[in-house]
Scaffold this active site. Structure first.
Site, PDB file in Angstrom:
ATOM      1  N   ASN A  43      78.612  68.953  -0.161  1.00 50.18           N
ATOM      2  CA  ASN A  43      77.756  67.758  -0.431  1.00 50.18           C
ATOM      3  C   ASN A  43      76.651  68.759  -0.568  1.00 50.18           C
ATOM      4  OD1 ASN A  43      76.115  68.700   1.998  1.00 50.18           O
ATOM      5  ND2 ASN A  43      76.719  67.851   2.421  1.00 50.18           N
ATOM      6  N   LYS A  95      97.653  75.249  -5.300  1.00 46.09           N
ATOM      7  CA  LYS A  95      96.391  74.509  -5.791  1.00 46.09           C
ATOM      8  C   LYS A  95      97.609  72.821  -6.975  1.00 46.09           C
ATOM      9  CE  LYS A  95      93.718  74.391 -10.341  1.00 46.09           C
ATOM     10  NZ  LYS A  95      93.979  75.442 -11.541  1.00 46.09           N
ATOM     11  N   PRO A 100      84.998  66.685  13.510  1.00 46.87           N
ATOM     12  CA  PRO A 100      84.379  65.856  15.170  1.00 46.87           C
ATOM     13  C   PRO A 100      82.688  65.372  14.688  1.00 46.87           C
ATOM     14  CG  PRO A 100      84.997  67.712  14.498  1.00 46.87           C
ATOM     15  CD  PRO A 100      84.961  67.627  13.322  1.00 46.87           C
ATOM     16  N   ASP A 101      82.515  64.778  15.577  1.00 50.69           N
ATOM     17  CA  ASP A 101      81.085  64.353  15.974  1.00 50.69           C
ATOM     18  C   ASP A 101      80.325  65.446  16.070  1.00 50.69           C
ATOM     19  OD1 ASP A 101      78.554  63.586  16.402  1.00 50.69           O
ATOM     20  OD2 ASP A 101      78.974  61.536  15.790  1.00 50.69           O
ATOM     21  N   PHE A 144      69.459  65.481  12.622  1.00 53.44           N
ATOM     22  CA  PHE A 144      69.369  64.682  11.395  1.00 53.44           C
ATOM     23  C   PHE A 144      69.630  63.730  10.763  1.00 53.44           C
ATOM     24  CE2 PHE A 144      67.100  68.613  12.124  1.00 53.44           C
ATOM     25  CZ  PHE A 144      65.938  68.845  11.437  1.00 53.44           C
ATOM     26  N   LYS A 178      74.189  58.743  18.599  1.00 53.91           N
ATOM     27  CA  LYS A 178      74.571  59.865  19.247  1.00 53.91           C
ATOM     28  C   LYS A 178      73.593  60.401  20.899  1.00 53.91           C
ATOM     29  CE  LYS A 178      76.129  60.092  14.867  1.00 53.91           C
ATOM     30  NZ  LYS A 178      77.377  60.381  14.438  1.00 53.91           N
TER      31      LYS A 178
END
Length: 396
Positions: free
Chosen positions: A208, A286, A303-304, A322, A340
Site C-alpha cells: 500500500n 517469477k 492475521p489480525d 489506527f 478489535k
C-alpha cells in the site's frame, strides 16, 4: 516551561530568518537563555542588533574572531548550551551537516557539539523535494538529529508546498519536548509502522502507499518523552528513528511474530498499515506471460495483529489502533475500536484528494470510550507529539 535551560540558536540565511526573532522572544518568555549565532547569509535578512536586543546577549558570527576565541572558544560555545537549534535550517546548512563540513562558525559548532541538535528546515518546495535534500535529511535523522517541520503553505517565491519553516510556537513545543520532563522514563512501548509487503512471486508483492512517516514520528515523540521503544517496521520509505530498538519485517505474519515477541510492554501503538490479505499460492519463480493467460491468485486473510494484541494474556495497559478510511471515517473507526477490543483508535481520511497517505501532514480523529476528538490538520510530527503527550498522561 524552559526555566534554567540554555539554547544556542543558529540563524542561517533564508527569508524565514525573520521568524527567528519571534522564536527568541518565545524562548525567553519560557524562561530559557538564548545564545544567538548568525551566519553570513542570515545577516542578509535580519541584523545582529535586532537579534542581540531580543536575546539580551552577544551575537556570535565569525569563527576567526580572536576576541571571541580568547573569551569563549568555538569548542566551549558548542558545548555550553543544553540544545543547539538551527532555525531556519537551509538546504545548504543541512548539506554541510550531512557531509561533516565545518567552514564557518555555525557548521563548526554543529560538528563539535556533544549536545542534541534540532533543525527547523526552511526552503523552496523544489529544494525540499530534491533527491539531494531528502538524502541529506535521511542522513541527518540517522545521525540522531531531531527535525521539526517543515509545513506546507504559500512560499515567498510564489510557489506552494512543503518547505515553510515551522511556526515559532511549534518549534518551542519541539524544544520543550526534547528538554522537558521525561514522564515515560522506565516505560516500554511497542510501535508498529510502515506497510507490509506480501509476496506474489520473488519480484512482485502486494503493498500500500504508507510511507511509515506517522509511525516513525510517533516513535520519535515517545522516545523524546523517555520511553524505551521497540520499533517494528515494514519496508517504509522513511528512515527509522535513532535511539530505538529496530525490528525490520516484510510481511504481516512476520510483523505479528515480532509484535508478540516484544511483549510485555506498557503500551502498543499499532500504526502500521498491515495488508489485509496475502497470496496463498505465491510463486517460487517469477511469473511469466504465457498463452494460458492470466495466472490465478488465491488470497487468504492475514492475521489480525491489533485484535490479537488486544486479547493477549500479556495485553498492554494501553493498546492504540489506527484506521485509514476513505469514507464514513468516524463511524468506521468507532466500530473498529469495538470490534478489535483496543482502547483508542486514531482515524484519518486517506482518500487520494487528502494527500495524507504518503504525505507530510495528517488530520486525525481520536476515538476513545468517552467519545471522539477532531484534531486539526498539521504536520505528522505535531500529531505524534500530541498523541505521545496523551499516552504519557494515560500511563502515569
Amino acid at each position: 516551561m524552559l526555566a534554567g535551560k540554555h539554547i544556542t540558536l543558529i540563524i542561517s540565511g533564508g527569508i524565514a530568518a525573520y521568524k527567528a526573532l519571534d522564536l527568541i522572544r518565545k524562548l525567553r518568555g519560557a524562561g530559557a537563555r538564548v545564545t544567538p549565532v548568525l551566519t553570513r547569509g542570515g545577516a542578509e535578512f535580519i541584523t545582529p542588533l535586532s537579534v542581540a536586543a531580543l536575546a539580551g546577549e552577544q551575537v556570535y558570527q565569525d569563527l576567526f574572531d580572536l576576541k571571541d576565541e580568547a573569551e569563549m572558544g568555538h569548542i566551549q560555545l558548542s558545548r555550553a548550551a543544553d540544545l543547539l537549534v538551527v532555525a531556519p535550517a537551509t538546504a545548504d546548512i543541512m548539506a554541510k551537516m550531512a557531509g561533516g563540513h565545518a567552514d564557518d562558525l555555525a557548521t563548526t559548532l554543529l560538528l563539535a557539539t556533544d549536545k542534541p541538535v534540532l533543525l527547523a528546515p526552511a526552503m523552496n518546495v523544489r529544494m525540499w523535494e530534491h533527491a539531494a535534500t531528502q538524502r541529506n535529511l535521511a542522513q541527518l535523522r540517522a545521525d540522531g538529529i531531531a527535525i521539526t517541520g517543515p509545513a506546507s503553505g504559500d512560499m515567498a517565491c510564489g510557489e506552494y508546498g512543503p518547505g515553510r519553516m515551522a511556526e515559532p510556537a511549534d518549534i518551542l513545543d519541539a524544544i520543550a519536548a526534547m528538554l522537558g520532563p521525561k514522564p515515560l522514563k522506565g516505560k516500554r512501548i511497542l510501535v508498529t509502522s510502515g506497510p507490509t509487503h506480501e509476496p506474489i512471486d520473488p519480484v512482485r508483492y502486494i503493498a500500500n502507499r504508507s510511507s511509515g512517516a506517522q509511525g516513525t514520528a510517533i516513535a520519535s515523540a515517545l522516545r523524546d518523552l523517555g520511553a524505551e521503544i521497540i520499533f517494528v517496521t515494514g519496508p517504509a520509505s522513511v528512515p527509522a528513528p535513532a535511539g530505538v530498538r529496530l525490528v525490520p519485517v516484510q510481511t504481516a505474519r512476520e510483523m505479528l511474530q515480532a509484535t508478540l515477541a516484544a511483549l510485555p510492554v506498557d503500551a502498543a501503538v499499532m500504526a502500521a498499515a498491515v495488508a489485509d490479505w496475502r497470496v496463498e499460492n505465491d510463486f517460487a519463480q517469477k511469473i511469466k506471460k504465457t498463452a494460458q493467460g492470466t495466472p490465478e491468485l488465491h488470497f487468504s486473510e492475514n492475521p489480525d495483529i491489533l485484535k490479537t494484541v488486544s486479547a493477549h494474556e500479556m495485553r498492554p495497559a494501553l493498546v492504540i489502533g489506527f484506521a485509514a478510511e476513505t469514507e464514513n471515517v468516524v463511524a468506521n473507526a468507532t466500530a473498529k475500536r469495538a470490534r478489535k477490543g483496543c482502547d483508542w483508535i486514531v482515524a484519518n481520511d486517506v482518500s487520494p484528494a487528502t494527500g495524507i497517505m504518503g504525505g507530510a501532514e495528517n488530520a486525525v480523529h481520536l476515538v476513545t470510550e468517552t467519545g471522539v476528538e477532531d484534531w486539526p490538520r498539521q504536520h505528522k510530527t505535531g500529531v505524534a507529539r500530541e498523541l505521545a503527550a496523551r499516552i504519557a498522561r494515560a500511563l502515569t
